[in-house]
Design a protein around this motif. Structure first.
Motif, PDB file in Angstrom:
ATOM      1  N   TRP A   1      69.100  40.082  16.707  1.00  0.00           N
ATOM      2  CA  TRP A   1      68.562  38.346  16.049  1.00  0.00           C
ATOM      3  C   TRP A   1      69.699  38.151  16.657  1.00  0.00           C
ATOM      4  CZ3 TRP A   1      69.589  36.666  11.787  1.00  0.00           C
ATOM      5  CH2 TRP A   1      68.862  35.092  11.207  1.00  0.00           C
TER       6      TRP A   1
ATOM      7  N   HIS B   1      65.410  50.994  23.312  1.00  0.00           N
ATOM      8  CA  HIS B   1      64.534  49.915  22.950  1.00  0.00           C
ATOM      9  C   HIS B   1      65.437  48.784  23.592  1.00  0.00           C
ATOM     10  CE1 HIS B   1      61.367  52.021  20.623  1.00  0.00           C
ATOM     11  NE2 HIS B   1      62.026  53.129  20.758  1.00  0.00           N
TER      12      HIS B   1
ATOM     13  N   TYR C   1      59.915  43.641  11.474  1.00  0.00           N
ATOM     14  CA  TYR C   1      59.026  43.938  12.501  1.00  0.00           C
ATOM     15  C   TYR C   1      57.634  43.267  12.647  1.00  0.00           C
ATOM     16  CZ  TYR C   1      54.914  47.067  12.044  1.00  0.00           C
ATOM     17  OH  TYR C   1      53.694  48.179  12.630  1.00  0.00           O
ATOM     18  N   LYS C   2      57.252  42.468  11.107  1.00  0.00           N
ATOM     19  CA  LYS C   2      56.640  41.680  11.241  1.00  0.00           C
ATOM     20  C   LYS C   2      55.979  40.307  12.081  1.00  0.00           C
ATOM     21  CE  LYS C   2      53.498  41.327   7.985  1.00  0.00           C
ATOM     22  NZ  LYS C   2      53.059  40.247   5.704  1.00  0.00           N
ATOM     23  N   ASP C   3      57.454  39.354  11.712  1.00  0.00           N
ATOM     24  CA  ASP C   3      58.021  38.088  12.262  1.00  0.00           C
ATOM     25  C   ASP C   3      58.112  38.664  14.001  1.00  0.00           C
ATOM     26  OD1 ASP C   3      56.173  37.701   9.660  1.00  0.00           O
ATOM     27  OD2 ASP C   3      58.147  36.609   9.324  1.00  0.00           O
ATOM     28  N   LEU C   4      59.645  39.357  14.091  1.00  0.00           N
ATOM     29  CA  LEU C   4      59.902  39.459  15.197  1.00  0.00           C
ATOM     30  C   LEU C   4      59.296  39.773  16.919  1.00  0.00           C
ATOM     31  CD1 LEU C   4      63.717  38.780  14.173  1.00  0.00           C
ATOM     32  CD2 LEU C   4      61.946  37.058  14.730  1.00  0.00           C
ATOM     33  N   GLY C   5      58.839  41.051  16.010  1.00  0.00           N
ATOM     34  CA  GLY C   5      58.172  41.922  16.772  1.00  0.00           C
ATOM     35  C   GLY C   5      58.818  43.054  17.079  1.00  0.00           C
ATOM     36  N   TYR C   6      59.704  43.392  16.066  1.00  0.00           N
ATOM     37  CA  TYR C   6      59.931  44.840  16.748  1.00  0.00           C
ATOM     38  C   TYR C   6      58.911  46.444  16.058  1.00  0.00           C
ATOM     39  CZ  TYR C   6      64.102  42.820  17.842  1.00  0.00           C
ATOM     40  OH  TYR C   6      65.478  41.902  19.010  1.00  0.00           O
ATOM     41  N   LYS C   7      58.702  46.078  16.900  1.00  0.00           N
ATOM     42  CA  LYS C   7      57.160  47.411  16.470  1.00  0.00           C
ATOM     43  C   LYS C   7      57.441  49.056  16.794  1.00  0.00           C
ATOM     44  CE  LYS C   7      54.532  44.410  14.659  1.00  0.00           C
ATOM     45  NZ  LYS C   7      52.826  43.992  14.572  1.00  0.00           N
TER      46      LYS C   7
ATOM     47  N   ARG D   1      60.734  44.621   7.102  1.00  0.00           N
ATOM     48  CA  ARG D   1      59.226  44.145   7.281  1.00  0.00           C
ATOM     49  C   ARG D   1      59.578  42.892   8.627  1.00  0.00           C
ATOM     50  NH1 ARG D   1      54.634  46.854   7.996  1.00  0.00           N
ATOM     51  NH2 ARG D   1      53.958  44.999   6.853  1.00  0.00           N
ATOM     52  N   TRP D   2      60.565  42.122   8.199  1.00  0.00           N
ATOM     53  CA  TRP D   2      60.703  40.138   8.606  1.00  0.00           C
ATOM     54  C   TRP D   2      61.120  40.251   9.907  1.00  0.00           C
ATOM     55  CZ3 TRP D   2      65.440  38.644  10.885  1.00  0.00           C
ATOM     56  CH2 TRP D   2      65.887  36.930  11.227  1.00  0.00           C
TER      57      TRP D   2
END
Length: 416
Positions: free
Chosen positions: A367, A291, A335-341, A332-333
């Motif tokens: 980040w 990753h 994951y959801k906002d920065l696209g680390y999925k 969660r931030w």
């Protein structure tokens, strides 16, 4: 008191939790002494007013089981027992008004539905769902779970590591009253109650298992206690396959007698699961290669950070969750906002999975390396990771950076 009634343990616990209680030697002995039989309903004790309550043995067992499942090395079960004593006299159906007329405090730990719902929705404590079913807070295991979750939040309130006194007094009066004279009597009572609790040594959790495991130094050690947390229960099949494909890990696990599908995590003498340095390095290498290979993040930097913030304990240490000490809102931030999925994070328990914690720790470091649009030094990233980017002072010699370099040297020398 609440309108519902609990006559038996079976009325207020799930079958697996009742089995866990029977597995407690002290609970089992106490229940058998009063004529209870495994497989039949177990009576709750009752006070002179007819209200059900937990004995100290039962209370300690519930607290110990919840801590072992969700808060190992983060919350002291004695703290939970003492607070339960003060808040409710260990009565599962205890109920009293909160500061606001429309709110009530419920159960052994006197948690309000609003607080429980906030712990679920905002902090990721999702083992139990409260919305639309607030009476679930009368169930002992549920109440103790949310009480522990709230104490965990208090332990790092406002991003500062807090003392036991702060946590206990804030539990009683809220964070604004944690240092106010109004909560001082509660703290003194708490200390007295905690001191009078049955000895820790008199209690154990689960059956005794003796098995050779790799210690932090790589040597063999024998651990007494419930060595029941496995790699496989916290890792995807794909990642487990990659671990077995690593020659060093394959050798280490095979030497310890591990089998595919049933690889035990190492545990210390206090039954806390941890990763050996070889295991931590293997996870870090897999995460970076899959990753983060394009940003220049080195696996040993991840290892050193985990060494600093968690001492390689899988559940984390103190206020920090998981190997990398990443909290649920941050994950969660990312994951959801920065696209680390690369990994899903839906509850705080996900962050006690080695690969998930290392992934989001790496994402946070990535980040920070570009914080406010500027390329940052490793020293900035390390200090910002531990203390927050607003609190970095590169002019002074930081003990955080010194500690990181020391941890890093262990992995650099191992590489050589």
């Amino acid at each position: 008191m609440a309108s519902l009634s609990f006559k038996y343990w079976d009325d207020c616990v799930d079958p697996q939790d009742l089995d866990a209680m029977w597995a407690e030697p002290d609970v089992r002995a106490e229940w058998i002494d009063v004529g209870e039989t495994q497989g039949s309903k177990v009576h709750l004790s009752r006070d002179p007013d007819g209200q059900p309550y937990l004995t100290q043995t039962e209370m300690r067992a519930v607290a110990g089981i919840i801590v072992q499942r969700h808060f190992v090395s983060q919350i002291d079960s004695d703290m939970l027992c003492a607070i339960a004593e003060l808040e409710s006299d260990r009565q599962p159906l205890a109920k009293r008004p909160n500061k606001k007329p429309e709110e009530v405090l419920m159960g052994i730990m006197q948690i309000s539905p609003k607080t429980a719902e906030w712990l679920v929705s905002d902090l990721g404590y999702r083992t139990y769902q409260v919305a639309g079913c607030s009476k679930i807070l009368y169930r002992p295991f549920v109440s103790v779970y949310f009480g522990a979750a709230y104490l965990k939040w208090l332990s790092n309130f406002d991003k500062k590591e807090r003392s036991e006194e702060f946590m206990v007094r804030a539990y009683k009066g809220g964070t604004k009253k944690a240092t106010h004279k109004s909560t001082l009597p509660y703290w003194k009572k708490y200390l007295s109650v905690k001191e009078s609790l049955p000895s820790r040594k008199a209690f154990g959790v689960g059956p005794v298992i003796n098995a050779p495991l790799a210690s932090a130094s790589g040597s063999q050690m024998t651990v007494s206690g419930p060595v029941n947390i496995t790699w496989d229960s916290r890792t995807s099949p794909d990642d487990m396959e990659k671990m077995w494909s690593n020659p060093k890990i394959n050798k280490e696990w095979t030497k310890c007698g591990e089998k595919i599908g049933k690889v035990r995590l190492s545990h210390d003498k206090e039954k806390r699961p941890y990763l050996s340095r070889a295991e931590l390095r293997a996870v870090s290498e897999i995460i970076v290669e899959k990753h983060f290979s394009s940003i220049g993040l080195k696996p040993i930097a991840l290892c050193a950070m985990a060494e600093m913030v968690s001492m390689r304990f899988v559940n984390g240490v103190g206020q920090r969750t998981g190997l990398m000490g990443i909290d649920y809102p941050t994950a969660r931030w990312l994951y959801k906002d920065l696209g680390y999925k690369g990994y899903v994070v839906e509850s705080v328990d996900d962050l006690t999975k080695p690969f998930v914690s290392l992934y989001f720790g790496a994402a946070y470091m990535a980040w920070l390396s570009e914080y406010e649009g500027r390329a940052r030094t490793r020293q900035f990233v390390v200090q910002a990771y531990v203390s927050g980017p607003q609190n970095v002072n590169l002019q002074d010699t930081s003990p955080i950076w010194t500690k990181f370099e020391e941890a890093l040297s262990r992995y650099e020398s191992a590489k050589k």
